[in-house]
Scaffold this motif. Structure first.
Motif, PDB file in Angstrom:
ATOM      1  N   GLN A 212      37.016 -62.338  43.237  1.00  0.00           N
ATOM      2  CA  GLN A 212      35.874 -61.447  43.362  1.00  0.00           C
ATOM      3  C   GLN A 212      35.771 -60.570  42.128  1.00  0.00           C
ATOM      4  O   GLN A 212      36.690 -59.814  41.812  1.00  0.00           O
ATOM      5  CB  GLN A 212      35.984 -60.580  44.614  1.00  0.00           C
ATOM      6  CG  GLN A 212      34.743 -59.756  44.889  1.00  0.00           C
ATOM      7  CD  GLN A 212      34.755 -59.145  46.271  1.00  0.00           C
ATOM      8  OE1 GLN A 212      35.805 -58.919  46.856  1.00  0.00           O
ATOM      9  NE2 GLN A 212      33.573 -58.885  46.796  1.00  0.00           N
TER      10      GLN A 212
ATOM     11  N   PRO B 292      33.616 -57.597  39.948  1.00  0.00           N
ATOM     12  CA  PRO B 292      32.852 -56.397  40.314  1.00  0.00           C
ATOM     13  C   PRO B 292      31.381 -56.701  40.530  1.00  0.00           C
ATOM     14  O   PRO B 292      30.744 -57.363  39.705  1.00  0.00           O
ATOM     15  CB  PRO B 292      33.057 -55.474  39.114  1.00  0.00           C
ATOM     16  CG  PRO B 292      34.368 -55.896  38.545  1.00  0.00           C
ATOM     17  CD  PRO B 292      34.401 -57.384  38.719  1.00  0.00           C
ATOM     18  N   GLY B 293      30.849 -56.234  41.640  1.00  0.00           N
ATOM     19  CA  GLY B 293      29.445 -56.426  41.945  1.00  0.00           C
ATOM     20  C   GLY B 293      29.070 -57.803  42.442  1.00  0.00           C
ATOM     21  O   GLY B 293      27.886 -58.075  42.643  1.00  0.00           O
ATOM     22  N   LYS B 294      30.050 -58.667  42.634  1.00  0.00           N
ATOM     23  CA  LYS B 294      29.773 -60.016  43.082  1.00  0.00           C
ATOM     24  C   LYS B 294      30.481 -60.313  44.395  1.00  0.00           C
ATOM     25  O   LYS B 294      31.434 -59.642  44.775  1.00  0.00           O
ATOM     26  CB  LYS B 294      30.198 -61.037  42.025  1.00  0.00           C
ATOM     27  CG  LYS B 294      29.399 -60.975  40.732  1.00  0.00           C
ATOM     28  CD  LYS B 294      29.775 -62.114  39.808  1.00  0.00           C
ATOM     29  CE  LYS B 294      28.929 -62.109  38.553  1.00  0.00           C
ATOM     30  NZ  LYS B 294      29.270 -63.241  37.658  1.00  0.00           N
ATOM     31  N   GLU B 295      29.985 -61.335  45.067  1.00  0.00           N
ATOM     32  CA  GLU B 295      30.617 -61.789  46.295  1.00  0.00           C
ATOM     33  C   GLU B 295      31.910 -62.524  45.981  1.00  0.00           C
ATOM     34  O   GLU B 295      32.077 -63.101  44.904  1.00  0.00           O
ATOM     35  CB  GLU B 295      29.677 -62.718  47.062  1.00  0.00           C
ATOM     36  CG  GLU B 295      28.387 -62.068  47.535  1.00  0.00           C
ATOM     37  CD  GLU B 295      28.615 -61.088  48.647  1.00  0.00           C
ATOM     38  OE1 GLU B 295      27.950 -60.041  48.654  1.00  0.00           O
ATOM     39  OE2 GLU B 295      29.466 -61.356  49.520  1.00  0.00           O
TER      40      GLU B 295
END
Length: 119
Positions: A39, A41-44
């Motif tokens: 994972q 940052p800012g992502k699934e």
């Protein structure tokens, strides 16, 4: 309880290599498969790789094919992820996971280890 602990994360230059390891502890168990997610940052959280122990069959995220290798020892409930030709977009927290049965899905997770690829 079943615990998974990742190690080996750190900082690596683009094009470099890193080897992540995961070991299980706690209750005795057998696993159908083990794998890795990540994972950024800012992502699934996304699937990266897995190994199914019965035949050693491996699966990889398309973007890591040819660069990452997964392996381990099912008798010891350990798994590794070898990262070669690392790219900045590989930067993420990497999580080890286990599927205890064929039908369970990935039902246990480690705490994660940070991989940072500099550019």
């Amino acid at each position: 309880q079943l615990y998974l602990v990742e190690s080996g994360g750190g900082l690596v230059q683009a094009g470099g290599s890193l080897r992540l390891s995961c070991a299980a502890s706690g209750r005795t168990f057998k696993s159908y498969a083990m794998g890795w997610f990540r994972q950024a940052p800012g992502k699934e959280r996304e699937f990266v790789a897995q190994i199914t122990w019965n035949q050693g069959t491996t699966y990889f995220l398309d973007s890591v094919k040819g660069r990452f290798t997964i392996g381990g020892d099912n008798t010891k409930n350990t798994v590794y992820l070898q990262i070669d030709s690392a790219r900045p977009e590989d930067t993420a927290v990497y999580y080890c996971t286990v599927a205890t049965t064929r039908n369970s899905g990935f039902d246990y997770w480690g705490q994660g280890t940070q991989v940072t690829v500099s550019s």
